[in-house]
Design a protein around this motif. Structure first.
Motif, PDB file in Angstrom:
ATOM      1  N   GLY A   1      -3.372 -32.543  12.271  1.00 59.01           N
ATOM      2  CA  GLY A   1      -3.036 -32.366  10.860  1.00 59.01           C
ATOM      3  C   GLY A   1      -2.662 -30.942  10.537  1.00 59.01           C
ATOM      4  O   GLY A   1      -1.711 -30.687   9.792  1.00 59.01           O
ATOM      5  N   HIS A   2      -3.397 -29.985  11.110  1.00 55.96           N
ATOM      6  CA  HIS A   2      -3.134 -28.567  10.848  1.00 55.96           C
ATOM      7  C   HIS A   2      -1.763 -28.154  11.365  1.00 55.96           C
ATOM      8  O   HIS A   2      -1.019 -27.428  10.677  1.00 55.96           O
ATOM      9  N   ILE A   3      -1.419 -28.595  12.555  1.00 58.63           N
ATOM     10  CA  ILE A   3      -0.112 -28.233  13.132  1.00 58.63           C
ATOM     11  C   ILE A   3       1.026 -28.802  12.288  1.00 58.63           C
ATOM     12  O   ILE A   3       2.041 -28.130  12.052  1.00 58.63           O
ATOM     13  N   PHE A   4       0.866 -30.041  11.809  1.00 65.27           N
ATOM     14  CA  PHE A   4       1.904 -30.645  10.981  1.00 65.27           C
ATOM     15  C   PHE A   4       2.121 -29.845   9.695  1.00 65.27           C
ATOM     16  O   PHE A   4       3.258 -29.539   9.315  1.00 65.27           O
ATOM     17  N   VAL A   5       1.029 -29.467   9.028  1.00 61.05           N
ATOM     18  CA  VAL A   5       1.144 -28.681   7.796  1.00 61.05           C
ATOM     19  C   VAL A   5       1.735 -27.306   8.097  1.00 61.05           C
ATOM     20  O   VAL A   5       2.567 -26.796   7.340  1.00 61.05           O
ATOM     21  N   GLN A   6       1.329 -26.692   9.203  1.00 64.28           N
ATOM     22  CA  GLN A   6       1.860 -25.377   9.560  1.00 64.28           C
ATOM     23  C   GLN A   6       3.358 -25.429   9.835  1.00 64.28           C
ATOM     24  O   GLN A   6       4.095 -24.505   9.484  1.00 64.28           O
ATOM     25  N   LEU A   7       3.807 -26.511  10.476  1.00 63.39           N
ATOM     26  CA  LEU A   7       5.238 -26.654  10.728  1.00 63.39           C
ATOM     27  C   LEU A   7       6.013 -26.765   9.418  1.00 63.39           C
ATOM     28  O   LEU A   7       7.112 -26.216   9.285  1.00 63.39           O
ATOM     29  N   LEU A   8       5.434 -27.470   8.440  1.00 59.64           N
ATOM     30  CA  LEU A   8       6.068 -27.548   7.129  1.00 59.64           C
ATOM     31  C   LEU A   8       6.120 -26.172   6.468  1.00 59.64           C
ATOM     32  O   LEU A   8       7.142 -25.761   5.912  1.00 59.64           O
ATOM     33  N   LYS A   9       4.996 -25.451   6.535  1.00 62.07           N
ATOM     34  CA  LYS A   9       4.921 -24.148   5.888  1.00 62.07           C
ATOM     35  C   LYS A   9       5.830 -23.126   6.553  1.00 62.07           C
ATOM     36  O   LYS A   9       6.274 -22.170   5.910  1.00 62.07           O
TER      37      LYS A   9
ATOM     38  N   VAL B   1      -1.895 -39.357  10.633  1.00 57.71           N
ATOM     39  CA  VAL B   1      -3.095 -39.734  11.384  1.00 57.71           C
ATOM     40  C   VAL B   1      -4.097 -38.581  11.376  1.00 57.71           C
ATOM     41  O   VAL B   1      -5.297 -38.764  11.108  1.00 57.71           O
ATOM     42  N   GLY B   2      -3.603 -37.370  11.662  1.00 62.56           N
ATOM     43  CA  GLY B   2      -4.484 -36.209  11.712  1.00 62.56           C
ATOM     44  C   GLY B   2      -5.062 -35.849  10.355  1.00 62.56           C
ATOM     45  O   GLY B   2      -6.271 -35.609  10.228  1.00 62.56           O
ATOM     46  N   LEU B   3      -4.225 -35.813   9.327  1.00 63.29           N
ATOM     47  CA  LEU B   3      -4.672 -35.391   7.999  1.00 63.29           C
ATOM     48  C   LEU B   3      -5.670 -36.371   7.396  1.00 63.29           C
ATOM     49  O   LEU B   3      -6.718 -35.971   6.886  1.00 63.29           O
ATOM     50  N   ILE B   4      -5.345 -37.649   7.418  1.00 63.36           N
ATOM     51  CA  ILE B   4      -6.235 -38.659   6.843  1.00 63.36           C
ATOM     52  C   ILE B   4      -7.501 -38.800   7.683  1.00 63.36           C
ATOM     53  O   ILE B   4      -8.617 -38.875   7.158  1.00 63.36           O
ATOM     54  N   GLY B   5      -7.329 -38.832   9.015  1.00 62.96           N
ATOM     55  CA  GLY B   5      -8.480 -38.968   9.894  1.00 62.96           C
ATOM     56  C   GLY B   5      -9.464 -37.823   9.729  1.00 62.96           C
ATOM     57  O   GLY B   5     -10.686 -38.039   9.655  1.00 62.96           O
ATOM     58  N   TYR B   6      -8.958 -36.603   9.659  1.00 65.26           N
ATOM     59  CA  TYR B   6      -9.832 -35.438   9.495  1.00 65.26           C
ATOM     60  C   TYR B   6     -10.551 -35.480   8.144  1.00 65.26           C
ATOM     61  O   TYR B   6     -11.738 -35.143   8.047  1.00 65.26           O
ATOM     62  N   ALA B   7      -9.825 -35.887   7.088  1.00 68.88           N
ATOM     63  CA  ALA B   7     -10.430 -35.953   5.757  1.00 68.88           C
ATOM     64  C   ALA B   7     -11.614 -36.920   5.741  1.00 68.88           C
ATOM     65  O   ALA B   7     -12.683 -36.616   5.212  1.00 68.88           O
ATOM     66  N   ILE B   8     -11.426 -38.094   6.342  1.00 65.82           N
ATOM     67  CA  ILE B   8     -12.506 -39.091   6.385  1.00 65.82           C
ATOM     68  C   ILE B   8     -13.653 -38.598   7.262  1.00 65.82           C
ATOM     69  O   ILE B   8     -14.832 -38.719   6.903  1.00 65.82           O
TER      70      ILE B   8
END
Length: 448
Positions: free
Chosen positions: A59-67, A214-221
């Motif tokens: 999840g972190h890598i996906f958000v970082q790529l967006l940023k 998958v990463g963002l939702i999974g980590y949140a839960i």
């Protein structure tokens, strides 16, 4: 003669081998959501450390790529969008109407947020106390907001990702380019090429959205769990209900009554941007898709290239209207502070004027601290909401992006520059990175 590529890709028996049918992008997103919830539950239930770390990193890598693309994307998008106004007759009027509708919809959204908060009392019975709160690392104030628009240098806003300052520099550069006329054409040509390059690279990141989900939702839960969510059940429901009322109530009503357009067609066309916003939690990261779907809905490209980037950095019905209104009531109840009519008026004022502080990035902490400091509420209240923020931010951002596509459609319809044939034929099919409008750019005339 070679086999038809389309039929082969669809798994037609005419091909020499079996091809797996292409899974629609929306189905990939849904699958990512479901898989993320399942993996998050497994991780938390059985305390699987390596899976917890993996979900966090994905999840972190996906958000970082967006940023990664945000700073240059915002700069060149705003610069090019302002210079594109030279192709639009009565551009000042069009820009004014856009800003006016941004303000109108924000006022409606904040009114809905305040109403829901006053009816449900989201801070009552949560079991939370002021001791559960903590001061945010960064707090916003009106002085910071007004003085922080102008950067000290041209480098820091890009390294620290201060989107508001980047927007300021881009606006100044765009206006200067308009004043220079033909002399600035080489710079404009380069800027348009760089913008296309950035958007192309961002398309590759967007295609990773199902994995990022998958990463963002999974980590949140896995990190927050259902017990924590239960403490914020009323507040969470309020945010989702408020955003849903705006998204599926106010917006369709405005389309039907003000623009005389089919709300169903709007959601068909805008859906790729709305679903990506829900996953990415970034209006700026979704901006290329938002612009494409807005054009697909019949808004002239020259006007869309101005209104969408402008909206992606200032138009935040979810993050800057509904959320701070509900959060202020929630925090006031936790800290036992009584709010009056004047305070509610201040919340509405901050929501309309200060929404640029959210800057289209994930989260709305700056906007929340700006609201709390204006009302004199304890900033420790921000710490109460940080744990639940990612779950709230998905719905908030989806509402933001829908509004960013809605306003250009309404303005274009009222100014009689909307392509009704394109609007009525818009579909919810995924937007491809190479998609372009069939018609050549032309001068857009705004009705007097």
């Amino acid at each position: 003669m070679s086999a038809n590529p389309a039929s082969t890709a669809a798994g037609s028996p005419s091909g020499s081998g079996f091809r797996i049918p292409k899974v629609p992008f929306w189905a990939q997103i849904v699958a990512g959501l479901v898989l993320g919830v399942v993996l998050g539950w497994i991780t938390r239930t059985y305390d699987i450390g390596w899976l917890y770390t993996t979900l966090d990193k994905v999840g972190h890598i996906f958000v970082q790529l967006l940023k990664l693309a945000v700073a240059p994307l915002v700069f060149f998008a705003i610069l090019v969008s302002i210079t594109n106004l030279r192709k639009v007759n009565n551009a000042a009027r069009l820009a004014t109407r856009t800003l006016l509708w941004f303000m109108i919809t924000s006022l409606i959204a904040v009114a809905i947020g305040l109403t829901i908060g006053l009816i449900t009392n989201p801070g009552s019975g949560t079991g939370l106390t002021p001791k559960d709160g903590k001061l945010p690392e960064h707090a916003g104030s009106w002085l910071d907001f007004l003085t922080g628009i102008i950067p000290d240098n041209v480098i820091t806003p890009f390294t620290e990702l201060n989107v508001l300052q980047i927007v300021f520099m881009a606006a100044v550069a765009g206006i200067a380019a308009l004043q220079l006329g033909e002399k600035a054409q080489p710079i404009l040509t380069l800027s348009e090429s760089v913008l296309e390059l950035l958007q192309k690279a961002l398309w590759w990141v967007i295609r990773l959205a199902p994995i990022g989900t998958v990463g963002l939702i999974g980590y949140a839960i896995a990190d927050y769990g259902w017990d924590l969510i239960g403490k914020y059940a009323t507040f969470t429901a309020d945010v989702y209900i408020g955003c849903a009322l705006v998204l599926f109530g106010v917006y369709p009503l405005l389309l039907a009554t003000v623009a005389k357009l089919s709300p169903v067609q709007f959601f068909k066309g805008a859906w790729p941007a709305i679903q990506l916003a829900f996953v990415s939690r970034s209006s700026v990261g979704t901006m290329p898709v938002t612009q494409k779907v807005t054009e697909r809905l019949g808004v002239p490209k020259e006007y869309a290239s101005f209104s969408v980037p402008f909206g992606a950095t200032t138009k935040m019905d979810g993050c800057a209207a509904i959320y701070p209104a509900l959060a202020a009531i929630f925090i006031a109840q936790i800290f036992d502070v009584q709010l009056g009519v004047g305070d509610y008026v201040l919340i509405a004022f901050v929501s309309v004027i200060g929404s640029a502080a959210t800057a289209g990035l994930t989260g709305a902490t700056v906007m929340l601290t700006l609201t709390l400091s204006t009302l004199g509420l304890p900033l420790e209240g921000v710490g109460l909401l940080m744990a639940i923020d990612p779950i709230l931010d998905m719905m908030r951002t989806a509402t933001n992006v829908a509004g960013q596509a809605l306003v250009p459609v309404i303005v274009a319809a009222r100014e009689k520059i909307l392509d009704h044939d394109a609007y009525n034929s818009a579909t919810s099919s995924p937007v491809d990175g190479d998609e372009v409008r069939e018609s050549e750019p032309q001068k857009v005339a705004v009705a007097a």
